[in-house]
Enzyme design. Structure first.
Site, mmCIF file in Angstrom:
data_model
loop_
_atom_site.group_PDB
_atom_site.id
_atom_site.type_symbol
_atom_site.label_atom_id
_atom_site.label_comp_id
_atom_site.label_asym_id
_atom_site.label_seq_id
_atom_site.Cartn_x
_atom_site.Cartn_y
_atom_site.Cartn_z
ATOM 1 C CG HIS A 1 -5.235 -4.829 4.471
ATOM 2 N ND1 HIS A 1 -5.292 -4.948 3.087
ATOM 3 C CD2 HIS A 1 -4.037 -4.250 4.746
ATOM 4 C CE1 HIS A 1 -4.172 -4.465 2.574
ATOM 5 N NE2 HIS A 1 -3.406 -4.034 3.560
ATOM 6 N NE ARG B 1 4.539 -2.895 3.846
ATOM 7 C CZ ARG B 1 5.410 -1.981 4.228
ATOM 8 N NH1 ARG B 1 6.679 -2.156 4.034
ATOM 9 N NH2 ARG B 1 5.032 -0.866 4.841
ATOM 10 C CB THR B 2 -1.311 -2.357 -0.088
ATOM 11 O OG1 THR B 2 -1.140 -2.935 1.195
ATOM 12 C CG2 THR B 2 -2.610 -2.863 -0.697
ATOM 13 N NE ARG C 1 -4.324 0.760 2.298
ATOM 14 C CZ ARG C 1 -3.153 0.274 2.720
ATOM 15 N NH1 ARG C 1 -2.182 1.096 3.052
ATOM 16 N NH2 ARG C 1 -2.958 -1.020 2.802
ATOM 17 C CE LYS D 1 -10.973 20.683 -9.287
ATOM 18 N NZ LYS D 1 -11.294 20.464 -10.705
HETATM 19 N N1 ASP Z 1 0.170 -2.034 6.175
HETATM 20 C C1 ASP Z 1 -0.861 -2.585 7.022
HETATM 21 C C2 ASP Z 1 -2.163 -1.835 6.833
HETATM 22 O O1 ASP Z 1 -2.292 -1.051 5.919
HETATM 23 C C3 ASP Z 1 -0.445 -2.636 8.446
HETATM 24 C C4 ASP Z 1 -0.216 -1.322 9.137
HETATM 25 O O2 ASP Z 1 -0.275 -0.247 8.512
HETATM 26 O O3 ASP Z 1 0.036 -1.361 10.332
HETATM 27 O O4 ASP Z 1 -3.082 -2.050 7.589
#
Ligand code: ASP
Length: 293
Positions: free
Chosen positions: A121, A43-44, A93, A72
């Site tokens: 987040h 999703r993100t 991320r 590397k």
């Molecule tokens: N997608 C959300 C996160 O990246 C929730 C999860 O993974 O549980 O934190």
């Protein structure tokens, strides 16, 4: 989220609503977004890419370190330094808490935190707030239950911090071993919010306006054996939903594993799929705010 002021949050929510209605679509034409995903995401990452494209911009980046110089041995700082020369904004991320903050100290372009370990987040929180506002209109007066892995999860913590800026009551629902850290509980209490800590959803569901479920974070447990002790600990099913208010909303940042039974998906109070769709206008608002002149 601790660093975000209420006004900044509200401006983003307003902008998101404008974008959802179709406003200002080509405003980031010619801009490039770099998406650096050192950890898995569906999703993100895709909603950021989709948001950038809807604003008329383009994206470069990676969705795993395979195929990059990180393999590397390149450091995060060097990777960010290089990528900031190729883009106008970076979404990152990473599994380490504080990675986005560190990146921001070594980047010439804005950094957006798309999840740093178990810590934060913030764009998830913004879309969570957007979803709550769309369904329930106001934050003041809400009773919100946040349930599941509050220790390793990175969505419940920032959501509770953001809600503590309003007149809300928060119930943390978790086993003692996965409870919310004391510093966050203190922070939101000091902010004037009433906090309850309970073990079972049944203890509070009748009074809640929002029930926010989270996944047990398998990848962050020291061993699989430890994880298995908690997997399946909380499951929202029809029976449980029968105890809830008629207008309570059920949320989840997704992916779900077994925390919400599929039979609940058709309940009009189940908002998690709409919540994930709200990621696009909300992230459009974040990107626009980061890159506008
Ligand atoms: N997608 C959300 C996160 O990246 C929730 C999860 O993974 O549980 O934190």
């Amino acid at each position: 989220m601790r660093g975000m002021e209420k006004k900044q949050v509200e401006d983003i929510l307003k902008l998101a609503s404008k974008f959802e209605k179709g406003g200002a679509s080509n405003t980031l034409k010619g801009k490039i977004l770099a998406t650096l995903f050192f950890e898995p995401s569906t999703r993100t990452r895709f909603s950021f890419e989709s948001a950038m494209k809807r604003l008329g911009g383009t994206c470069v980046g990676f969705s795993s370190i395979e195929g990059t110089s990180v393999k590397k041995g390149e450091t995060l700082i060097d990777t960010v330094n290089i990528m900031s020369g190729y883009s106008d904004c970076i979404v990152i991320r990473h599994s380490k808490e504080g990675a986005a903050k560190l990146a921001s100290e070594h980047s010439s372009v804005p950094i957006v935190n798309a999840g740093d370990g178990s810590h934060d987040h913030p764009t998830q929180t913004l879309l969570d707030l957007y979803t709550i506002k769309k369904s329930l209109k106001n934050f003041n007066g809400l009773r919100v239950g946040i349930c599941g892995d509050l220790r390793y999860g990175r969505t419940g913590r920032p959501l509770s911090i953001a809600l503590s800026n309003y007149d809300t009551e928060i119930s943390f629902i978790s086993p003692p071993q996965l409870s919310m850290d004391k510093s966050t509980v203190k922070y939101i209490r000091d902010n004037g919010t009433n906090v309850k800590e309970v073990l079972k959803i049944e203890d509070v569901i009748r009074e809640l306006d929002v029930l926010y479920m989270t996944r047990i974070q398998r990848e962050r447990f020291p061993t699989e054996e430890e994880y298995l002790k908690f997997s399946g600990h909380y499951i929202v099913n029809k029976e449980l939903m029968n105890l809830a208010k008629k207008n309570m909303i059920l949320m989840h940042p997704l992916p779900r594993v077994n925390e919400i039974s599929v039979e609940v998906d058709s309940d009009p109070r189940a908002k998690y799929f709409e919540q994930s769709r709200n990621g696009v206008p909300t992230r459009m608002a974040v990107l626009y705010t980061a890159m506008k002149k």
